[in-house]
Design an enzyme around this catalytic site. Structure first.
Site, PDB file in Angstrom:
ATOM      1  N   ASN A  65      49.992  47.220 -61.448  1.00  0.00           N
ATOM      2  CA  ASN A  65      51.245  47.401 -60.713  1.00  0.00           C
ATOM      3  C   ASN A  65      51.101  46.671 -59.382  1.00  0.00           C
ATOM      4  O   ASN A  65      50.404  47.146 -58.485  1.00  0.00           O
ATOM      5  CB  ASN A  65      51.495  48.900 -60.493  1.00  0.00           C
TER       6      ASN A  65
ATOM      7  N   LYS B  63      53.262  46.148 -57.175  1.00  0.00           N
ATOM      8  CA  LYS B  63      54.150  46.705 -56.131  1.00  0.00           C
ATOM      9  C   LYS B  63      54.829  45.568 -55.360  1.00  0.00           C
ATOM     10  O   LYS B  63      55.146  44.537 -55.949  1.00  0.00           O
ATOM     11  CB  LYS B  63      53.381  47.633 -55.200  1.00  0.00           C
TER      12      LYS B  63
ATOM     13  N   HIS C  68      57.555  56.090 -61.058  1.00  0.00           N
ATOM     14  CA  HIS C  68      56.377  55.980 -60.179  1.00  0.00           C
ATOM     15  C   HIS C  68      56.580  56.922 -58.991  1.00  0.00           C
ATOM     16  O   HIS C  68      57.709  57.101 -58.511  1.00  0.00           O
ATOM     17  CB  HIS C  68      56.218  54.530 -59.707  1.00  0.00           C
TER      18      HIS C  68
ATOM     19  N   GLU D   8      56.112  56.538 -55.973  1.00  0.00           N
ATOM     20  CA  GLU D   8      56.784  55.914 -54.823  1.00  0.00           C
ATOM     21  C   GLU D   8      58.298  55.895 -55.040  1.00  0.00           C
ATOM     22  O   GLU D   8      59.071  56.007 -54.090  1.00  0.00           O
ATOM     23  CB  GLU D   8      56.202  54.504 -54.589  1.00  0.00           C
TER      24      GLU D   8
ATOM     25  N   GLU E 230      49.255  59.972 -62.586  1.00  0.00           N
ATOM     26  CA  GLU E 230      48.908  59.424 -61.275  1.00  0.00           C
ATOM     27  C   GLU E 230      49.015  60.520 -60.222  1.00  0.00           C
ATOM     28  O   GLU E 230      50.106  60.770 -59.689  1.00  0.00           O
ATOM     29  CB  GLU E 230      49.856  58.284 -60.917  1.00  0.00           C
TER      30      GLU E 230
ATOM     31  N   GLY F 267      46.572  54.683 -53.774  1.00  0.00           N
ATOM     32  CA  GLY F 267      46.430  53.837 -52.587  1.00  0.00           C
ATOM     33  C   GLY F 267      45.626  54.483 -51.480  1.00  0.00           C
ATOM     34  O   GLY F 267      45.620  54.006 -50.345  1.00  0.00           O
TER      35      GLY F 267
ATOM     36  N   SER G 120      43.740  54.716 -57.328  1.00  0.00           N
ATOM     37  CA  SER G 120      42.523  54.109 -56.784  1.00  0.00           C
ATOM     38  C   SER G 120      41.488  53.765 -57.859  1.00  0.00           C
ATOM     39  O   SER G 120      40.284  53.950 -57.639  1.00  0.00           O
ATOM     40  CB  SER G 120      41.921  55.009 -55.697  1.00  0.00           C
TER      41      SER G 120
HETATM   42  C1  PEP Z   1      49.763  52.771 -58.508  1.00  0.00           C
HETATM   43  O1  PEP Z   1      50.505  52.397 -57.636  1.00  0.00           O
HETATM   44  O2  PEP Z   1      50.237  52.959 -59.639  1.00  0.00           O
HETATM   45  C2  PEP Z   1      48.357  52.957 -58.186  1.00  0.00           C
HETATM   46  C3  PEP Z   1      47.631  53.644 -59.001  1.00  0.00           C
HETATM   47  O3  PEP Z   1      47.891  52.384 -57.022  1.00  0.00           O
HETATM   48  P1  PEP Z   1      46.346  52.290 -56.528  1.00  0.00           P
HETATM   49  O4  PEP Z   1      45.535  51.835 -57.717  1.00  0.00           O
HETATM   50  O5  PEP Z   1      46.359  51.299 -55.441  1.00  0.00           O
HETATM   51  O6  PEP Z   1      45.952  53.661 -56.101  1.00  0.00           O
END
Ligand code: PEP
Length: 256
Positions: free
Chosen positions: A9, A11, A95, A97, A167, A173, A213
């Site tokens: 992703n 973003k 997601h 976000e 997630e 992040g 992460s």
């Molecule tokens: C994500 O945005 O789906 C995500 C898992 O981000 P990160 O790997 O940076 O934590």
């Protein structure tokens, strides 16, 4: 054999040049993709260009969001048909976000999942609890609610096209990753929800990615867990070397 699925992703990151360089590196360096499913989800404006670079590589392309309607007065939005047109096979829906920054409701997400499937897209449906919810021991309640709501309009026969991404919001992040056991526990819950909501066959075949992460250093341990069938990768998908190592960890953990 159940294929693992690793998706990146991107973003709202990278410019056009950087996106094309990254896609080009994946094109030339990712091998052995018959054992694993891989996709990248760039920003809308780069989708077509990236899809062209990745054509015939086995690496799919996905949108990061879509609207519930096919067309109309929805300034700033993109439809599922437009994603297909741009070369997408997948779309990330729900997601955290989108849920937390843009206020997307469970119902809106459910409508998007339904629309994605009707447009021939494969939705990657995100669920996950906040830190506060985990501290209050509301992880199970939150994930169950999000799962059941998001899939309320989906027929059992369409579930083969659906991926769930667990997630935990506190891990996205932040550099803070769920332990492999924490991830596996929630993935097992999601699999049992799928069994109850649909049937055991759907539960068995369901791909459940972990996201939060994921990095080359922790990917093998996470993907080694029985119920962890892949990863949705944010930050580490922006660097070819890191993303390729995560794909490699997935390949060596392909589930039987
Ligand atoms: C994500 O945005 O789906 C995500 C898992 O981000 P990160 O790997 O940076 O934590």
């Amino acid at each position: 054999m159940r294929k693992l699925f690793v998706a990146g992703n991107w973003k709202m990151n990278l410019d056009r040049e950087q996106s094309l360089v990254l896609a080009g590196q994946l094109r030339s360096e990712a091998g052995g993709l018959e054992d694993i499913t891989v996709a990248v989800c760039p920003p809308f404006v780069y989708l077509k260009g990236i899809a062209d670079v990745l054509k015939d590589t086995g690496i799919g392309v996905g949108g990061q969001n879509m609207h519930t309607e096919s067309s109309g007065a929805f300034t700033g939005e993109v439809s599922g048909g437009m994603l297909r047109d741009a070369g997408c096979e997948y779309v990330i829906i729900g997601h955290s976000e989108r849920r937390h920054i843009f206020g997307e409701s469970d119902e809106f997400i459910a409508e998007k999942v339904k629309k994605a499937l009707s447009e021939g897209l494969k939705p990657i449906v995100c669920v996950g609890e906040t830190l506060e919810q985990r501290k209050n021991e509301e992880t199970q309640k939150t994930v169950s609610r999000q799962f059941e709501s998001a899939l309320q309009y989906v027929d059992k026969d369409d579930m083969a096209a659906v991926t769930i991404a667990y997630e935990p919001v506190w891990a996205i992040g932040t550099g803070r990753t769920a332990t492999p056991q924490q991830a596996d526990d929630v993935h097992a819950l999601i699999r049992s929800l799928a069994g109850d909501f649909f049937d055991p066959e759907v539960a068995e075949g369901l791909i459940i990615q972990y996201g939060g992460s994921v990095k080359p250093e922790n990917a093998a341990d996470l993907l080694g867990k029985e119920n962890v069938d892949g990863a949705l990768v944010g930050g580490a998908s922006l660097t070819a070397a890191d993303f390729l190592q995560i794909i490699e960890a997935g390949r060596t953990n392909a589930k039987s």
